[in-house]
Write a protein that holds these residues in place. Structure first.
Motif, PDB file in Angstrom:
ATOM      1  N   GLU A 155       0.810  -1.354   0.050  1.00 39.04           N
ATOM      2  CA  GLU A 155      -0.128  -0.071   0.011  1.00 39.04           C
ATOM      3  C   GLU A 155       0.708   1.159  -0.069  1.00 39.04           C
ATOM      4  N   GLU A 156       2.237   1.171   0.378  1.00 33.45           N
ATOM      5  CA  GLU A 156       3.116   2.260   0.572  1.00 33.45           C
ATOM      6  C   GLU A 156       3.926   2.490  -0.896  1.00 33.45           C
ATOM      7  N   LEU A 157       3.758   1.482  -1.783  1.00 35.78           N
ATOM      8  CA  LEU A 157       4.675   1.453  -2.927  1.00 35.78           C
ATOM      9  C   LEU A 157       3.987   2.404  -4.053  1.00 35.78           C
ATOM     10  N   GLU A 158       4.953   2.599  -5.242  1.00 38.08           N
ATOM     11  CA  GLU A 158       4.338   3.038  -6.434  1.00 38.08           C
ATOM     12  C   GLU A 158       3.236   2.496  -7.026  1.00 38.08           C
ATOM     13  N   ASP A 159       2.472   3.333  -7.471  1.00 39.45           N
ATOM     14  CA  ASP A 159       1.244   2.440  -8.337  1.00 39.45           C
ATOM     15  C   ASP A 159       1.401   2.250  -9.752  1.00 39.45           C
ATOM     16  N   GLU A 160       2.027   1.123 -10.180  1.00 40.61           N
ATOM     17  CA  GLU A 160       2.411   0.612 -11.631  1.00 40.61           C
ATOM     18  C   GLU A 160       1.123   0.308 -12.385  1.00 40.61           C
ATOM     19  N   GLU A 161       0.144   1.199 -12.759  1.00 37.44           N
ATOM     20  CA  GLU A 161      -1.055   0.884 -12.996  1.00 37.44           C
ATOM     21  C   GLU A 161      -1.018   0.429 -14.481  1.00 37.44           C
ATOM     22  N   ARG A 162      -1.824  -0.395 -14.668  1.00 38.03           N
ATOM     23  CA  ARG A 162      -1.762  -0.926 -16.266  1.00 38.03           C
ATOM     24  C   ARG A 162      -3.081  -1.797 -16.393  1.00 38.03           C
ATOM     25  N   THR A 163      -3.889  -1.496 -17.412  1.00 36.97           N
ATOM     26  CA  THR A 163      -5.206  -2.164 -17.725  1.00 36.97           C
ATOM     27  C   THR A 163      -4.813  -3.539 -18.599  1.00 36.97           C
ATOM     28  N   GLU A 164      -5.002  -4.821 -18.012  1.00 33.32           N
ATOM     29  CA  GLU A 164      -4.574  -5.749 -18.840  1.00 33.32           C
ATOM     30  C   GLU A 164      -5.914  -6.592 -19.355  1.00 33.32           C
ATOM     31  N   ALA A 165      -7.031  -6.683 -18.413  1.00 35.59           N
ATOM     32  CA  ALA A 165      -7.902  -7.530 -18.938  1.00 35.59           C
ATOM     33  C   ALA A 165      -9.462  -7.051 -19.017  1.00 35.59           C
ATOM     34  N   SER A 166     -10.487  -7.519 -19.571  1.00 39.84           N
ATOM     35  CA  SER A 166     -11.414  -6.914 -20.038  1.00 39.84           C
ATOM     36  C   SER A 166     -12.461  -7.529 -18.693  1.00 39.84           C
ATOM     37  N   ALA A 167     -13.782  -6.946 -18.581  1.00 40.62           N
ATOM     38  CA  ALA A 167     -14.469  -7.554 -17.474  1.00 40.62           C
ATOM     39  C   ALA A 167     -14.816  -9.164 -17.481  1.00 40.62           C
ATOM     40  N   ASP A 203     -12.828  -6.499 -27.098  1.00 43.03           N
ATOM     41  CA  ASP A 203     -12.632  -5.173 -26.748  1.00 43.03           C
ATOM     42  C   ASP A 203     -11.209  -4.989 -26.489  1.00 43.03           C
ATOM     43  N   ASN A 204     -10.509  -6.064 -26.211  1.00 43.98           N
ATOM     44  CA  ASN A 204      -9.329  -5.856 -25.319  1.00 43.98           C
ATOM     45  C   ASN A 204      -7.945  -5.988 -26.552  1.00 43.98           C
ATOM     46  N   VAL A 205      -7.470  -4.858 -26.352  1.00 43.20           N
ATOM     47  CA  VAL A 205      -6.207  -4.746 -27.595  1.00 43.20           C
ATOM     48  C   VAL A 205      -4.961  -5.712 -27.170  1.00 43.20           C
ATOM     49  N   ASN A 206      -4.779  -5.843 -25.883  1.00 41.95           N
ATOM     50  CA  ASN A 206      -3.747  -6.871 -25.165  1.00 41.95           C
ATOM     51  C   ASN A 206      -3.922  -8.267 -25.913  1.00 41.95           C
ATOM     52  N   VAL A 207      -5.228  -8.695 -25.797  1.00 40.56           N
ATOM     53  CA  VAL A 207      -5.588  -9.947 -26.427  1.00 40.56           C
ATOM     54  C   VAL A 207      -4.982 -10.071 -27.824  1.00 40.56           C
ATOM     55  N   LEU A 208      -5.600  -9.085 -28.811  1.00 41.36           N
ATOM     56  CA  LEU A 208      -5.279  -8.962 -30.087  1.00 41.36           C
ATOM     57  C   LEU A 208      -3.952  -8.802 -30.396  1.00 41.36           C
ATOM     58  N   GLN A 209      -3.060  -8.149 -29.479  1.00 39.73           N
ATOM     59  CA  GLN A 209      -1.725  -8.084 -29.884  1.00 39.73           C
ATOM     60  C   GLN A 209      -0.792  -9.524 -29.531  1.00 39.73           C
ATOM     61  N   PHE A 210      -1.456  -9.976 -28.522  1.00 38.37           N
ATOM     62  CA  PHE A 210      -0.695 -11.574 -28.408  1.00 38.37           C
ATOM     63  C   PHE A 210      -0.980 -12.255 -29.403  1.00 38.37           C
ATOM     64  N   LEU A 211      -2.230 -12.366 -29.889  1.00 37.31           N
ATOM     65  CA  LEU A 211      -2.659 -13.285 -31.156  1.00 37.31           C
ATOM     66  C   LEU A 211      -1.948 -12.836 -32.130  1.00 37.31           C
ATOM     67  N   THR A 212      -1.746 -11.472 -32.508  1.00 38.63           N
ATOM     68  CA  THR A 212      -0.703 -11.164 -33.629  1.00 38.63           C
ATOM     69  C   THR A 212       0.780 -11.807 -33.448  1.00 38.63           C
ATOM     70  N   SER A 213       1.082 -11.761 -32.154  1.00 39.65           N
ATOM     71  CA  SER A 213       2.538 -12.181 -31.884  1.00 39.65           C
ATOM     72  C   SER A 213       2.464 -13.785 -32.373  1.00 39.65           C
ATOM     73  N   LEU A 214       1.600 -14.519 -32.333  1.00 45.68           N
ATOM     74  CA  LEU A 214       1.249 -15.865 -32.791  1.00 45.68           C
ATOM     75  C   LEU A 214       1.002 -15.995 -34.449  1.00 45.68           C
ATOM     76  N   GLY A 215       0.892 -14.806 -35.037  1.00 46.69           N
ATOM     77  CA  GLY A 215       0.565 -14.720 -36.380  1.00 46.69           C
ATOM     78  C   GLY A 215      -0.814 -15.178 -36.601  1.00 46.69           C
ATOM     79  N   ILE A 216      -1.729 -14.654 -35.595  1.00 49.78           N
ATOM     80  CA  ILE A 216      -3.062 -15.308 -35.882  1.00 49.78           C
ATOM     81  C   ILE A 216      -3.937 -13.752 -35.930  1.00 49.78           C
ATOM     82  N   LYS A 217      -5.015 -13.708 -36.917  1.00 49.78           N
ATOM     83  CA  LYS A 217      -5.675 -12.676 -37.288  1.00 49.78           C
ATOM     84  C   LYS A 217      -7.014 -12.886 -36.467  1.00 49.78           C
ATOM     85  N   ARG A 218      -7.422 -13.948 -36.861  1.00 51.16           N
ATOM     86  CA  ARG A 218      -8.943 -14.304 -36.596  1.00 51.16           C
ATOM     87  C   ARG A 218      -8.972 -15.736 -35.919  1.00 51.16           C
TER      88      ARG A 218
END
Length: 465
Positions: free
Chosen positions: A318-330, A426-441
């Motif tokens: 609770e006393e440390l820096e907040d390295e905020e990052r949105t990773e997942a959808s609901a 809706d999650n760009v992180n998912v799309l980026q990872f799939l792209t790294s696998l060479g997957i578009k759809r």
């Protein structure tokens, strides 16, 4: 507090006292007097009438170090520490029985007497049917049945700057370490411990949600009738299906759990990485070493264990820096509570085709899961999507949680409401990872892409018990 819970704390008290002291001694390289720990523990004033012998304390130390309880041994504590550090991987059994402590149990009057709890656990272990749910740990009056703590074998990895070690945290983590310990501050705390980064397993849950949505659609469109059983999340649920209902295994989704998917994804991107899962579950310790998926996660810690480590190392998230990052959808975040997987997959299925029928039912708690599946098989309950979680309330009800089920559930719901990403689509992180696998759809994969998806996200449940 009921009687069983009260008495479980007798050996648990010593276990966590030992763990705290060992963490400090080993982390700060102050192990010169480590052999004196058993005598110190036994000589301390206790609020309990029971006093245990030295071998019981030595076996507690072995369990705290990730080792199996043993018969009387000439090994020093320094020898045991070296044995733990040399562990390349944690091995079965995950839950260890300190048989020499049984003589202190006022219920059984000695270790040679019959003990329903102990004998049931030993029988399940010998039959390879133990799901490591933790029920026997809770039921043991003394705390003589205990899960191994895996922190000592990973300490050298965390202290080696050349070894990338990633912490992956279960979706139930929200608020477990205090309301002020935000996800970003927890990330900072874990980095202070030596982890390279923290990744929310909810991100992998998003990826699996998309995969399960497509597989559900295919299942429904290609079967005149039948139901789709999700295999996501809970190893207790999967074990129940494998051992009690093998005749319906073909209805089970061929997916790994989010924990496994997350570990594999990290190792795909960073082949030198080690991965540590942190959650409220004991069963994940066994899942991590199953032969067909042991490549994903190297060690498992529980929320309670991490809380004790933070205390020993004087780390205050609770006393440390907040390295905020949105990773997942609901959709990925809601996996932590009962009905969450159903909600996530339904919202994603409706994004694919709003006309596909989706009738979900959810079971939580091992007993309800078993009774519920009997009703489904006997056609007493109609559903097209079936979800099960071994703990009441879902993962937020895990045996090594810190918060109550109610508070944990509310935190998860609030965390879901805090993002404007509803589904993995809706999650760009998912799309980026799939792209790294060479997957578009995901719905139209080529042979190469299909193999990539299978290697990371899929599992063959046929004949795997």
């Amino acid at each position: 507090m009921n009687n069983v819970e009260s008495e479980v704390k007798i050996l648990d008290k010593y276990k966590m006292m030992i763990f705290n002291e060992l963490v400090k001694s080993i982390w700060y390289d102050k192990t010169d007097d480590i052999d004196k720990i058993p005598d110190r523990i036994l000589n301390e004033d206790s609020t309990y009438e029971e006093k245990f012998d030295k071998q019981t304390i030595v076996n507690l130390i072995r369990i705290v170090m990730g080792l199996e309880a043993a018969d009387d041994s000439p090994k020093t504590i320094k020898d045991i520490l070296q044995e733990a550090k040399d562990l390349g991987e944690i091995k079965e059994p995950i839950v260890s029985v300190i048989k020499d402590a049984c003589k202190y149990c006022d219920q059984n009057n000695g270790e040679d007497e019959s003990c329903t709890v102990r004998d049931k656990h030993m029988s399940h272990h010998e039959e390879s049917s133990c799901s490591t749910c933790g029920d026997c740990i809770s039921a043991c009056k003394l705390g003589a049945i205990s899960d191994k703590i895996q922190f000592v074998p990973m300490i050298d990895l965390l202290k080696d700057d050349n070894k990338p070690v990633y912490a992956i945290v279960a979706p139930a983590f929200v608020g477990q370490f205090g309301n002020e310990a935000t996800p970003g501050k927890l990330r900072s705390a874990l980095k202070e411990m030596g982890f390279k980064d923290m990744v929310e397993v909810s991100l992998a849950a998003d990826m699996l949600t998309a995969k399960e949505a497509y597989e559900y659609q295919h299942h429904i469109e290609n079967k005149e009738s039948g139901y789709f059983i999700t295999s996501c999340c809970c190893p207790i649920w999967v074990s129940l299906i494998q051992h009690s209902f093998p005749e319906i295994i073909e209805n089970v989704s061929p997916s790994v759990s989010p924990m496994v998917a997350c570990g594999r994804a990290i190792k795909f991107l960073d082949p030198d990485a080690k991965v540590v899962f942190i959650g409220p579950c004991i069963a994940k310790k066994k899942e991590a070493i199953l032969d067909d998926i042991k490549d994903a996660v190297d060690f498992v810690l529980t929320f309670k264990e991490l809380e004790e480590i933070f205390d020993a190392l004087e780390i205050k998230p609770e006393e440390l820096e907040d390295e905020e990052r949105t990773e997942a959808s609901a959709a990925g975040r809601v996996y932590a509570r009962t009905g969450g997987v159903s909600k996530a997959v339904e919202s994603s299925v409706k994004r694919l085709n709003k006309d596909i029928p989706f009738v979900a039912t959810s079971f939580d708690g091992a007993k309800n899961c078993k009774e519920g599946m009997k009703k489904v098989i006997n056609k007493e309950l109609e559903a097209t999507f079936i979800e099960g979680m071994g703990c009441v309330g879902g993962c937020v009800g895990g045996p090594k949680r810190i918060l109550s089920v109610e508070e944990g559930t509310q935190n998860v719901n609030d965390y879901c409401d805090a993002t404007n990403m509803e589904t993995p689509f809706d999650n760009v992180n998912v799309l980026q990872f799939l792209t790294s696998l060479g997957i578009k759809r995901l719905e139209s994969l080529g042979e190469k892409e299909e193999e990539q998806v299978k290697n990371i996200f899929s599992r063959d449940f046929e004949n795997k018990k």
